[in-house]
Design a protein around this motif. Structure first.
Motif, PDB file in Angstrom:
ATOM      1  N   THR A   1     -18.101 -14.410 -22.206  1.00 55.06           N
ATOM      2  CA  THR A   1     -17.957 -13.103 -21.563  1.00 55.06           C
ATOM      3  C   THR A   1     -19.226 -12.640 -20.856  1.00 55.06           C
ATOM      4  O   THR A   1     -19.215 -11.605 -20.197  1.00 55.06           O
ATOM      5  N   ASP A   2     -20.311 -13.376 -20.999  1.00 53.99           N
ATOM      6  CA  ASP A   2     -21.551 -13.035 -20.304  1.00 53.99           C
ATOM      7  C   ASP A   2     -21.539 -13.704 -18.931  1.00 53.99           C
ATOM      8  O   ASP A   2     -21.489 -14.929 -18.831  1.00 53.99           O
ATOM      9  N   SER A   3     -21.580 -12.907 -17.849  1.00 54.92           N
ATOM     10  CA  SER A   3     -21.407 -13.449 -16.497  1.00 54.92           C
ATOM     11  C   SER A   3     -22.480 -14.468 -16.139  1.00 54.92           C
ATOM     12  O   SER A   3     -22.181 -15.513 -15.545  1.00 54.92           O
ATOM     13  N   SER A   4     -23.734 -14.209 -16.489  1.00 53.48           N
ATOM     14  CA  SER A   4     -24.814 -15.141 -16.153  1.00 53.48           C
ATOM     15  C   SER A   4     -24.658 -16.460 -16.895  1.00 53.48           C
ATOM     16  O   SER A   4     -24.804 -17.548 -16.316  1.00 53.48           O
ATOM     17  N   GLN A   5     -24.362 -16.372 -18.200  1.00 59.00           N
ATOM     18  CA  GLN A   5     -24.178 -17.590 -18.981  1.00 59.00           C
ATOM     19  C   GLN A   5     -22.983 -18.390 -18.485  1.00 59.00           C
ATOM     20  O   GLN A   5     -23.009 -19.633 -18.467  1.00 59.00           O
ATOM     21  N   LEU A   6     -21.932 -17.678 -18.064  1.00 57.79           N
ATOM     22  CA  LEU A   6     -20.731 -18.360 -17.596  1.00 57.79           C
ATOM     23  C   LEU A   6     -21.017 -19.139 -16.312  1.00 57.79           C
ATOM     24  O   LEU A   6     -20.652 -20.320 -16.186  1.00 57.79           O
ATOM     25  N   VAL A   7     -21.668 -18.505 -15.364  1.00 59.54           N
ATOM     26  CA  VAL A   7     -22.007 -19.181 -14.107  1.00 59.54           C
ATOM     27  C   VAL A   7     -22.914 -20.379 -14.386  1.00 59.54           C
ATOM     28  O   VAL A   7     -22.725 -21.469 -13.830  1.00 59.54           O
ATOM     29  N   ASN A   8     -23.878 -20.199 -15.260  1.00 59.27           N
ATOM     30  CA  ASN A   8     -24.795 -21.291 -15.585  1.00 59.27           C
ATOM     31  C   ASN A   8     -24.072 -22.448 -16.273  1.00 59.27           C
ATOM     32  O   ASN A   8     -24.428 -23.622 -16.079  1.00 59.27           O
ATOM     33  N   ALA A   9     -23.054 -22.137 -17.061  1.00 63.23           N
ATOM     34  CA  ALA A   9     -22.295 -23.195 -17.739  1.00 63.23           C
ATOM     35  C   ALA A   9     -21.567 -24.066 -16.724  1.00 63.23           C
ATOM     36  O   ALA A   9     -21.630 -25.306 -16.784  1.00 63.23           O
ATOM     37  N   TYR A  10     -20.874 -23.419 -15.779  1.00 66.58           N
ATOM     38  CA  TYR A  10     -20.201 -24.193 -14.728  1.00 66.58           C
ATOM     39  C   TYR A  10     -21.212 -25.000 -13.916  1.00 66.58           C
ATOM     40  O   TYR A  10     -21.002 -26.176 -13.607  1.00 66.58           O
ATOM     41  N   ASP A  11     -22.297 -24.344 -13.556  1.00 64.68           N
ATOM     42  CA  ASP A  11     -23.308 -24.969 -12.701  1.00 64.68           C
ATOM     43  C   ASP A  11     -23.933 -26.191 -13.382  1.00 64.68           C
ATOM     44  O   ASP A  11     -24.214 -27.206 -12.727  1.00 64.68           O
ATOM     45  N   SER A  12     -24.135 -26.103 -14.687  1.00 68.31           N
ATOM     46  CA  SER A  12     -24.754 -27.223 -15.402  1.00 68.31           C
ATOM     47  C   SER A  12     -23.865 -28.459 -15.371  1.00 68.31           C
ATOM     48  O   SER A  12     -24.368 -29.587 -15.312  1.00 68.31           O
ATOM     49  N   VAL A  13     -22.542 -28.263 -15.390  1.00 65.14           N
ATOM     50  CA  VAL A  13     -21.620 -29.400 -15.332  1.00 65.14           C
ATOM     51  C   VAL A  13     -21.659 -30.045 -13.949  1.00 65.14           C
ATOM     52  O   VAL A  13     -21.719 -31.271 -13.813  1.00 65.14           O
ATOM     53  N   LEU A  14     -21.620 -29.212 -12.911  1.00 61.02           N
ATOM     54  CA  LEU A  14     -21.670 -29.741 -11.547  1.00 61.02           C
ATOM     55  C   LEU A  14     -22.961 -30.515 -11.313  1.00 61.02           C
ATOM     56  O   LEU A  14     -22.962 -31.589 -10.704  1.00 61.02           O
ATOM     57  N   ASP A  15     -24.070 -29.966 -11.777  1.00 57.07           N
ATOM     58  CA  ASP A  15     -25.354 -30.632 -11.613  1.00 57.07           C
ATOM     59  C   ASP A  15     -25.391 -31.963 -12.361  1.00 57.07           C
ATOM     60  O   ASP A  15     -25.866 -32.978 -11.840  1.00 57.07           O
ATOM     61  N   ARG A  16     -24.900 -31.946 -13.566  1.00 56.65           N
ATOM     62  CA  ARG A  16     -24.985 -33.138 -14.410  1.00 56.65           C
ATOM     63  C   ARG A  16     -24.269 -34.321 -13.771  1.00 56.65           C
ATOM     64  O   ARG A  16     -24.773 -35.456 -13.804  1.00 56.65           O
ATOM     65  N   TYR A  17     -23.084 -34.040 -13.185  1.00 62.04           N
ATOM     66  CA  TYR A  17     -22.274 -35.135 -12.669  1.00 62.04           C
ATOM     67  C   TYR A  17     -22.247 -35.202 -11.143  1.00 62.04           C
ATOM     68  O   TYR A  17     -21.406 -35.893 -10.569  1.00 62.04           O
ATOM     69  N   ALA A  18     -23.165 -34.476 -10.511  1.00 59.93           N
ATOM     70  CA  ALA A  18     -23.312 -34.506  -9.047  1.00 59.93           C
ATOM     71  C   ALA A  18     -21.973 -34.305  -8.364  1.00 59.93           C
ATOM     72  O   ALA A  18     -21.618 -35.010  -7.416  1.00 59.93           O
TER      73      ALA A  18
END
Length: 531
Positions: free
Chosen positions: A135-152
């Motif tokens: 429910t934390d907007s910053s943590q949520l965006v960072n969670a999605y972003d970390s997956v995209l970064d990890r797998y290019a």
């Protein structure tokens, strides 16, 4: 080691700024990436089958030797059981754990070295999608972003179903996060395509599905498209209808709905562009519902339709299952994670469905949706070049009557008066009209037969009518449903169930006007009072 550690500067800073602006502004920003007046050429349609990363036995997607297996949709990233903002593979592995236990990072790198690519699917039916629990907007965006970064990956696939789809608050968080992430990545010069994968019936998206699309558009997300699960049709499947035919019907209805949703969002797109924003994902072979089987023949039919209409994406569930079950698998009606449950011979569903889908996931992610305003002159109807009478608000239309409106031909499903043929409704049962197709170049008015004079007597309020009696009222023939006296057929327009009268259909009128003609010939007839 994750590539995220090398991509933290400008884009991360831009993302933090966007999140801060969204929070301090008290609402979601509206990133309108489609502001340009000229649309980019549509990307080549692409095929990427789903791979269940955590299924046993593990599917070796990195060893693909055929083009149909070179682009894959890895599934599913979901929230950890003990931390709603931590992405995991099916709750079984964190990304770091998957790198060790499944050697996932290395396998993805190998596929990419061979010219393949991956996209990542979030959600699925069994677990919590990140937006449902974080429910934390910053943590949520960072969670999605970390997956995209990890797998290019340049493409996010949001497989939203079950409780994840019914949770409206989660849907709003998801849409806000996608808008923030997409704007930040595009501002940094990176691509990000956002696809919604949603359940559908033969009547198209459910109400929860259309809500999910609306949430994305309202938040300012430039949706790459809506990929529908052409499976589990259940009671919406017509008697004797094949899974291939049901899939096609579902795509047709979803196309209509998606056009309405973009119209309601104030974004003008052509029918052709809407088709590029559609994807299909059948469940190959034996379905979860025992009586539903998607055969290779169904795959051929779906592929041909998809190519003809120009849909943007084809997928399937799943590469893990794309093989005939072995002799030791006794009950093929029970769904397996490792085989299809049907005899495939030497054929693979992936090869059949991927035929003609030669695009790349990464290339399609570069597309930015642009508005395509309609030229008002394209909506002007000329009676001299229309095959049927142009629709009029004060005219009555019998079931089966065809009319022209905004250069399209519509057919009435039941008696109607004053209902716009192109009224933007999300569900087909909300409108009395069916879109038949466009007015073709060079068409001229079709001569309409009319009822011979004196075929039926005019209605008389003093007369007694038995069931089956027919009368003429305001030029329209009616038939009595039961005994009545003094009940005017005019009441049909306001109370069709309560009145004893029902107007004849155009097919019935045509049979009378042409001496018994039916079928296609009946489409040439209508009541005198139609116009």
């Amino acid at each position: 080691m994750s590539s995220a550690t090398h991509r933290i500067s400008f884009r991360r800073l831009a993302m933090a700024l966007v999140v801060a602006l969204a929070v301090t502004g008290g609402g979601l920003f509206a990133y309108q990436a489609w502001a340009s007046n000229q649309a980019d050429p549509a990307p080549d349609p692409w095929f990427a089958a789903y791979v269940d990363v955590t299924a046993t036995p593990s599917y070796e997607f990195e060893a693909a030797t055929k083009e149909s297996g070179k682009e894959v949709m890895l599934s599913f990233i979901v929230a950890a059981k003990n931390d709603g903002c931590t992405p995991t593979w099916g709750t079984a592995y964190t990304m770091d754990e998957a790198a060790v236990s499944l050697d996932l990072d290395r396998r993805i790198a190998r596929l990419q070295q061979q010219g393949g690519d991956v996209a990542v699917s979030f959600g699925g039916l069994l677990n919590n999608e990140l937006s449902t629990t974080c429910t934390d907007s910053s943590q949520l965006v960072n969670a999605y972003d970390s997956v995209l970064d990890r797998y290019a990956s340049t493409t996010i696939d949001l497989d939203i179903e079950g409780r994840n789809l019914s949770d409206t608050a989660a849907g709003e968080r998801r849409a806000a996060a996608m808008a923030t992430l997409q704007q930040a990545r595009r501002s940094a010069g990176d691509d990000l395509a956002v696809w919604l994968t949603l359940p559908a019936a033969t009547f198209g998206l459910t109400e929860e599905g259309t809500t999910a699309v609306t949430q994305m558009l309202d938040a300012g997300v430039d949706l790459a498209g809506v990929n529908i699960m052409t499976m589990n049709f259940g009671q919406s499947l017509a008697d004797g209808e094949t899974s291939g035919a049901a899939s096609i019907r579902s795509l047709q209805e979803t196309h209509r709905q998606l056009g309405v949703l973009y119209d309601l969002a104030g974004i003008e797109l052509t029918d052709g562009t809407i088709w590029t924003k559609l994807g299909a994902t059948p469940m190959i072979g034996q379905n979860d519902i025992e009586d539903e089987v998607f055969t290779v023949k169904d795959a051929v039919a779906l592929n041909e339709f998809a190519l003809e209409e120009g849909i943007g994406r084809m997928s399937m569930w799943s590469l893990n299952r794309d093989i005939t079950c072995g002799p030791n698998y006794a009950d093929v009606t029970r769904v397996s994670d490792a085989c299809s449950g049907v005899a495939q011979g030497d054929l693979f569903f992936a090869d059949v469905l991927a035929e003609g889908f030669d695009g790349k996931v990464a290339s399609s992610a570069k597309t930015i949706t642009t508005e395509e305003p309609t030229d008002p002159s394209d909506l002007v109807d000329d009676p001299a070049t229309s095959p049927y009478a142009v629709w009029q608000e004060d005219a009555s239309y019998l079931a089966g009557t065809k009319t022209v409106w905004h250069r399209n031909v519509y057919q009435a499903k039941w008696w109607t008066r004053g209902d716009l043929p192109d009224n933007p409704v999300l569900n087909s049962w909300e409108t009395p009209w069916t879109l038949v197709g466009p007015v073709l170049e060079g068409e001229t008015p079709i001569t309409m037969p009319t009822l011979p004079a004196g075929t039926y007597p005019g209605w008389d309020g003093a007369s007694i009518y038995e069931e089956g009696d027919r009368v003429l009222f305001s030029g329209v023939p009616y038939e009595a449903k039961w005994w009545n006296q003094g009940d005017s057929p005019a009441a049909f327009s306001s109370d069709p169930d309560g009145t004893p009268w029902i107007p004849l259909t155009t097919e019935e009128i045509a049979a009378l006007a042409t001496g018994g003609a039916t079928g296609e010939e009946s489409n040439l007839a209508t009541a005198e009072a139609q116009g």
